[in-house]
Write an enzyme that holds these catalytic residues in place. Structure first.
Site, PDB file in Angstrom:
ATOM      1  N   GLU A  82      46.816  19.963  42.034  1.00 15.38           N
ATOM      2  CA  GLU A  82      47.740  21.095  41.887  1.00 15.38           C
ATOM      3  C   GLU A  82      49.168  20.640  42.185  1.00 15.38           C
ATOM      4  O   GLU A  82      49.441  20.086  43.239  1.00 15.38           O
ATOM      5  CB  GLU A  82      47.352  22.217  42.855  1.00 15.38           C
ATOM      6  CG  GLU A  82      45.939  22.777  42.652  1.00 15.38           C
ATOM      7  CD  GLU A  82      45.779  23.589  41.367  1.00 15.38           C
ATOM      8  OE1 GLU A  82      46.794  23.888  40.722  1.00 15.38           O
ATOM      9  OE2 GLU A  82      44.626  23.918  41.032  1.00 15.38           O
ATOM     10  N   CYS A 144      43.742  29.536  48.209  1.00 13.82           N
ATOM     11  CA  CYS A 144      44.164  28.158  47.969  1.00 13.82           C
ATOM     12  C   CYS A 144      45.656  28.112  47.663  1.00 13.82           C
ATOM     13  O   CYS A 144      46.420  27.387  48.297  1.00 13.82           O
ATOM     14  CB  CYS A 144      43.382  27.574  46.799  1.00 13.82           C
ATOM     15  SG  CYS A 144      41.639  27.368  47.181  1.00 13.82           S
ATOM     16  N   HIS A 163      41.781  20.714  44.225  1.00 15.62           N
ATOM     17  CA  HIS A 163      40.622  21.581  44.044  1.00 15.62           C
ATOM     18  C   HIS A 163      39.407  20.720  43.737  1.00 15.62           C
ATOM     19  O   HIS A 163      39.482  19.834  42.890  1.00 15.62           O
ATOM     20  CB  HIS A 163      40.856  22.539  42.862  1.00 15.62           C
ATOM     21  CG  HIS A 163      41.355  23.879  43.304  1.00 15.62           C
ATOM     22  ND1 HIS A 163      42.531  24.439  42.844  1.00 15.62           N
ATOM     23  CD2 HIS A 163      40.811  24.793  44.158  1.00 15.62           C
ATOM     24  CE1 HIS A 163      42.689  25.633  43.412  1.00 15.62           C
ATOM     25  NE2 HIS A 163      41.659  25.875  44.205  1.00 15.62           N
TER      26      HIS A 163
END
Length: 196
Positions: A82, A144, A163
């Site tokens: 991410e 998250c 993730h």
């Protein structure tokens, strides 16, 4: 000795065992070489509590890098890097049934914050046998994403979010721990390059 901090998440919904925490524990066993002091923590799937813990990490420990690992239930065999955290849009309720005030992470905070780690460069130079790695610019507006944004905010961008998929026969905790080790060593190398 550089300190690196890692967090995984606790159980939520049908996931009584959260692969993110299993992977972080496994990484902790493996270590990252002797000049990296690695500390780990399990975050609850609760906005306020997760935020408090993240603030505490940055104010008390001031690590070189904080890496948060979360479970992406939609990913069957993917590790997702991410790039950024988003501030607004947190409507979904956490494990205690709450969502953040104003549905945002930090009132008056920027819309999104990018990690100082260039995930694209990392992704291009990285391969982990047995699993695909992809890039993402949307961590999903749940815990998250919330944790990531908070960490980027308090850590001036020196945070990363990965993730991981749920555990399965082919994706074991050992496998994920080893994959994280490869990815994080590459991240730390990038941090080192940025400092020179």
């Amino acid at each position: 000795n550089h300190l690196s901090f890692f967090s995984g998440f606790g159980p939520f919904r049908q996931y009584l065992v959260n692969s993110s925490w299993e992977a972080v524990k496994e990484l902790s066993k493996r270590g990252l070489g002797e000049n990296i002091d690695l500390q780990i923590m399990q975050l609850p799937v609760v906005y306020e509590k997760a935020k408090e813990q993240v603030c505490r990490i940055w104010t008390t420990l001031q690590p070189l890098l904080t890496v948060h690992v979360g479970l992406a239930s939609s990913a069957t065999a993917l590790i997702i890097l991410e790039q950024c955290g988003k501030n607004k849009g947190y409507q979904e309720r956490d494990a205690c049934g709450f969502h953040p005030e104003g549905a945002c992470c930090v009132l008056d905070g920027p819309e999104k914050i990018e990690s100082t780690i260039n995930m694209k460069t990392l992704w291009k130079n990285l391969s982990v046998e047995g699993i695909d790695i992809i890039l993402s610019r949307d961590a999903g507006r749940y815990l998250c994403d919330y944790t990531y944004y908070t960490s980027l905010y308090y850590g001036n961008g020196r945070a990363a979010f990965i993730h991981v998929p749920p555990l399965s026969e082919s994706v074991t905790a050992e496998f994920l721990g080893k994959a994280l080790q490869t990815i994080i060593l590459a991240m730390l190398e990038q941090c080192g390059e940025q400092r020179h």
